[in-house]
Motif scaffolding. Sequence first.
Motif, short mmCIF file in Angstrom:
data_model
loop_
_atom_site.label_atom_id
_atom_site.label_comp_id
_atom_site.label_asym_id
_atom_site.label_seq_id
_atom_site.Cartn_x
_atom_site.Cartn_y
_atom_site.Cartn_z
N PHE B 99 0.98 -1.22 -0.19
CA PHE B 99 0.04 0.04 0.10
C PHE B 99 0.86 1.13 -0.10
O PHE B 99 2.00 1.09 0.62
N PHE B 100 0.36 2.14 -0.47
CA PHE B 100 1.22 3.55 -0.80
C PHE B 100 0.33 4.78 -0.48
O PHE B 100 -0.76 4.69 -0.37
N VAL B 101 1.20 6.02 -0.44
CA VAL B 101 0.47 7.27 -0.24
C VAL B 101 -0.04 7.70 -1.55
O VAL B 101 0.60 8.05 -2.69
N ALA B 306 -2.63 -0.20 -14.21
CA ALA B 306 -3.86 0.67 -14.18
C ALA B 306 -3.99 1.08 -12.54
O ALA B 306 -4.06 0.20 -11.83
N SER B 307 -4.66 2.12 -12.52
CA SER B 307 -5.00 2.58 -11.03
C SER B 307 -6.40 2.89 -11.30
O SER B 307 -6.84 3.84 -11.94
N ILE B 308 -7.40 2.29 -10.12
CA ILE B 308 -8.88 2.91 -10.38
C ILE B 308 -9.09 3.54 -8.78
O ILE B 308 -8.63 3.05 -8.03
N ASP B 309 -9.95 4.45 -8.87
CA ASP B 309 -10.19 5.24 -7.71
C ASP B 309 -11.69 5.24 -7.61
O ASP B 309 -12.53 5.58 -8.25
N GLY B 310 -12.46 4.56 -6.40
CA GLY B 310 -13.77 4.33 -6.13
C GLY B 310 -14.39 5.47 -5.61
O GLY B 310 -13.72 6.66 -5.44
N PHE B 311 -15.80 5.56 -5.60
CA PHE B 311 -16.68 6.43 -5.41
C PHE B 311 -16.18 7.25 -4.12
O PHE B 311 -16.33 8.59 -3.98
N VAL B 312 -15.72 6.63 -3.08
CA VAL B 312 -15.41 7.20 -1.71
C VAL B 312 -13.96 7.77 -1.80
O VAL B 312 -13.75 8.32 -0.66
N GLY B 313 -13.40 7.56 -2.90
CA GLY B 313 -12.12 8.02 -2.79
C GLY B 313 -12.00 9.66 -2.42
O GLY B 313 -12.84 10.47 -2.92
N GLY B 314 -10.73 10.05 -1.75
CA GLY B 314 -10.81 11.41 -1.30
C GLY B 314 -10.47 12.30 -2.17
O GLY B 314 -9.78 12.16 -3.28
N THR B 315 -10.61 13.80 -1.60
CA THR B 315 -9.93 14.83 -2.48
C THR B 315 -9.78 16.13 -1.52
O THR B 315 -10.36 15.99 -0.58
N GLY B 316 -9.03 16.99 -2.14
CA GLY B 316 -8.94 18.27 -1.53
C GLY B 316 -9.96 19.30 -1.58
O GLY B 316 -10.24 20.03 -0.76
N ALA B 317 -10.68 19.18 -2.82
CA ALA B 317 -11.91 19.84 -2.93
C ALA B 317 -12.46 19.60 -4.26
O ALA B 317 -11.88 19.29 -5.25
N VAL B 357 -5.48 -0.21 -6.54
CA VAL B 357 -6.97 0.30 -6.15
C VAL B 357 -6.91 1.31 -5.19
O VAL B 357 -5.98 1.22 -4.06
N HIS B 358 -7.74 2.34 -5.14
CA HIS B 358 -7.88 3.30 -4.35
C HIS B 358 -9.13 3.45 -4.11
O HIS B 358 -10.38 3.19 -4.57
N GLY B 359 -9.52 4.21 -2.78
CA GLY B 359 -11.09 4.53 -2.47
C GLY B 359 -11.42 3.58 -1.38
O GLY B 359 -11.85 2.56 -1.54
N SER B 360 -11.98 4.36 -0.19
CA SER B 360 -12.50 3.59 0.86
C SER B 360 -11.54 2.47 1.59
O SER B 360 -12.15 1.77 2.08
N ILE B 371 -6.72 -7.20 -2.32
CA ILE B 371 -5.74 -8.27 -2.95
C ILE B 371 -6.35 -9.40 -3.21
O ILE B 371 -6.16 -9.94 -4.36
N ALA B 372 -7.23 -9.95 -2.10
CA ALA B 372 -7.76 -11.09 -2.25
C ALA B 372 -8.85 -11.15 -3.62
O ALA B 372 -9.08 -12.14 -4.08
N LEU B 373 -9.53 -10.15 -3.85
CA LEU B 373 -10.48 -9.80 -4.99
C LEU B 373 -9.71 -9.29 -6.30
O LEU B 373 -10.12 -9.20 -7.16
N GLY B 374 -8.38 -9.29 -6.17
CA GLY B 374 -7.52 -9.33 -7.54
C GLY B 374 -6.75 -7.91 -7.54
O GLY B 374 -6.27 -7.72 -8.64
N ALA B 375 -6.64 -7.11 -6.49
CA ALA B 375 -5.72 -6.10 -6.73
C ALA B 375 -4.17 -6.54 -6.38
O ALA B 375 -4.28 -7.33 -5.75
N ASN B 376 -3.50 -5.73 -6.83
CA ASN B 376 -1.72 -6.06 -6.69
C ASN B 376 -1.33 -4.94 -5.67
O ASN B 376 -0.64 -5.29 -4.74
N GLY B 377 -1.95 -3.85 -5.69
CA GLY B 377 -1.50 -2.72 -4.65
C GLY B 377 -2.59 -1.85 -4.34
O GLY B 377 -3.56 -1.77 -4.83
N VAL B 378 -2.37 -1.12 -3.33
CA VAL B 378 -3.54 -0.43 -2.79
C VAL B 378 -3.10 1.22 -2.43
O VAL B 378 -2.10 1.12 -1.77
N GLY B 379 -3.86 2.22 -2.96
CA GLY B 379 -3.31 3.54 -2.54
C GLY B 379 -4.31 4.16 -1.44
O GLY B 379 -5.47 3.79 -1.30
N ILE B 380 -3.58 4.90 -0.46
CA ILE B 380 -4.51 5.21 0.71
C ILE B 380 -4.05 6.67 0.95
O ILE B 380 -3.08 7.10 0.68
#
Lengths: 385, 499
Positions: B99-101, B306-317, B357-360, B371-380
């Motif tokens: 996982f990473f920033v 590829a990097s995907i960012d889900g609905f709950v993914g955060g933002t500054g604005a 994968v990113h988001g929530s 990871i169990a569902l198929g991601a290789n890495g996770v962004g937080i």
Amino acid sequence: MIRRAVLELAKTGIPRSASMDDNIRKTRDLNPRAINLWDYVTLIGAQLSRPAYDPYRETINLDISIGIGKSRKIVLNIPLIIYGNIGMDSYSLDSLHLALNRLAEGGQIVGLILDREINTKKDKRKYPLFKKISSISENQTSDLLGEHNDTCADGLVFEYKDDSSVDILRDLRERFDGPILVDVSNVFPSFNSILDLKTDGILVDTEKITKNSRYNGKHAIKVICDARNALNGYYKGKEESSDNAILVIAGDVNSTGKIAKAAALGADIIGYSTSILIANSHIYSEKPYDVISIAENVYRHMIGTKEELRGIPAALGYSDFHNISPSDLRTSSIDASLQGNIPLEGIDKTYLDTIGGIIDEFISNKELNMTCSEVRDALKSMGGE
Amino acid sequence: MPYSKDVLDLKRHILKAAETSRSYFDLNKLIVDVRKVNDSEVPYSGLGARSPNDYFPSIKIIGSEIKPKENDVSYNEIDTTFRLGGRYSSNVISTNVPFFVSGMSYGSLKLPAKIALHLALNKLAKEGINMIMNTGEGGALPWELYGSEESCSNISKKRHESILDYAVRLLKEHNLESIDRDLLFSRFYPLVTQYASGRFWKDPSYLLNADAIEIKIGQGAKIGHGGLLPGPKVTDLVAENRGIPSYKAAHSPSRHLDILGPEDLVAKILELREITDWKSPIIVKVGCSHVYDDIEIILKSYADAASIDGFVGGTGAAPWELRDIIGINTVPSLIPSRKAIEDYYSITARDEFKLIVHGSVWDSERIAKCIALGANGVGIGTGFLLSMGCTLVQDCYTNVCPAGLTGSYEKLDIEQSVTGIVNYVKGTLSELKNIAGSLGRKSINDLRKDDLVATDELSSMLCGLLLEDGVTFKDLVKEKVKKAIDSRDRRINERLENK
């Protein structure tokens, strides 16, 4: 919950005894929240496979025209008509009138549905007014249908009560050249005979309808979905399919997000009550009433809403608000999928289509032996109709 | 946001009007209306949307433990390697943290928060925990890009001097002149620079000095809407870093003006490959919407990941309403993304393509589920903010932040934040190892769907998971169908008997 989970780790750096999801599950079981299906419905945005439009640099169209065939046309620049079952005093009405005039002067035409007269002595009306009527006397008829001027309505909203309303509507249609919207909430969802009378639009109040026995316990998305299906069903195969009656949805649609979702479900125009709420806020203010500042509040709110509305089709990859369609919707709730016929996110099929596909598989693998009617009954028992 | 008395009064009046009307109003959203009344602007919000169903709590990892019951059990040997690159790039980033920033730019975050992240990652790297950081759209800071002599070799002396001068002014403005320069001007962790539609960078060294490049097509919080930094946050120094006018809102275009389709993406990636001499791994990031199609396009381009960012993914604005209504959740995006990858490799030889994968995703269990569902890495993103003291008030779009992260920067205690981040990473990593170890796996990458069960019908249907009682979703449907037929037959028989 999230904060507690992370803070525990940030403080100690050692593994916790329970995960965040364990705690969420426990809390959820103890405190099931009231569910509003709107929250479970989202729109899918434009990315690589469909580029987005840019609302800050490109034109996004929100205009919509009301009036079919020979009816006089009214164009709204924002797909909203101010309407709601909320009482308004004369001060609120004056503020609303000023605000809508100011919007119209700036080329932002929004409609107003009203069941009474509006004071236009000081300021001539510059926005389209739809007069709401349920029955009509001879005097009213001449007032309503008289020469078009600023005291006279541009359009009518006729409340259809029962079969006896047909004659009144037919009479109105013959004598009034402006658009007529018919409030079909009392007879919903059977309104084919109303469309036969060249009605310019159908008004559906989701709040009223969900109180009816047939729709009791159902959500606004079910009502909107059924209304759109009924309209599409009526026009299917008909020649005038390019000049159809519009669908106005009122009731539980009072935020920009809900407006976009209702539009995706099939609404052309929203009967919007939030402006009335803002105009009414003066009643609770300790300050002396000031028509201009209240009008300014309504105006600013509408401008902000318009900008929000422009951003949504753009983010979905459309340059026109009215291109938003049911295919842009997804849901994370089985109930919302059943009520609004909305595909589930990640599956891209509705719940019933998915179940139907599995049943077909069972039948072709001879795991189940079922007739068509049995399949239909099974699906019905799972929430389909 | 500290609203003025007038705004709060107005909210109170509208709330009363709403309560006394017979109509239903979403009272949680009244503040959005009040803000429009106040300034006629589109109301913004920070962080991610609130999803009533993000699926994670409805998925369980069977028999795993995040804290082993017996104290003597240690799973330190569990492999947590994540490798990025090698599909087309000659360089491969190899880290021992899956996982990473996520991208959080300077401007959106204030300088002390950015420095805390930088120092924490350096500290972790010195302890052997090598974690990737993404710069975000707003450009990198001088010490992130020009921390070594080698990194300064591809810029002119004059440019180097101006960068150092900028760094001095940055520290001075934030009263951080006493900070240890040697510690600051070094980078031991892998850096990913973001190539977004705003193109806030001044020379190719922004790309050359990074370890990888991420082409940002969109993000979960504002899919179809470009990056956004509200005017009050565009201070002189932020503007200088981005090359834009001060105190004017920075609205990035909602799409890359030169990436309008699959062919354009290929051309852009090839251009970046040429600039970086085919060395840097390239990631393409999309907000979750038409994920199957988007991943298919990315797979066919020259991207490494590829990097995907889900609905709950955060933002500054982000525009508040847009954030809350557009996008799909992370889990329902992950499933079709993985399917697109499997479909692609059913006709092509498997290579080093990675899915991030990113988001929530905030804790170890969610990382393990991804990871169990198929991601290789996770962004937080939000997880790191929380470990620095974020209070989740969602005012990141203003210059006022109770924790001093996105505003009121003088409130942030850098040292304490570094400790928080380090602990968060170490704790999460330990938990991840415990999860894999308690399942008898040697590597976190060995987690599979079979390790998961669903606690509700929808999650089982979506993810193809067994339900808790061991029943498949298809079995459940069969059972329901049989019950429906039985109940119908019973009704018919009852009617016949009554006759």
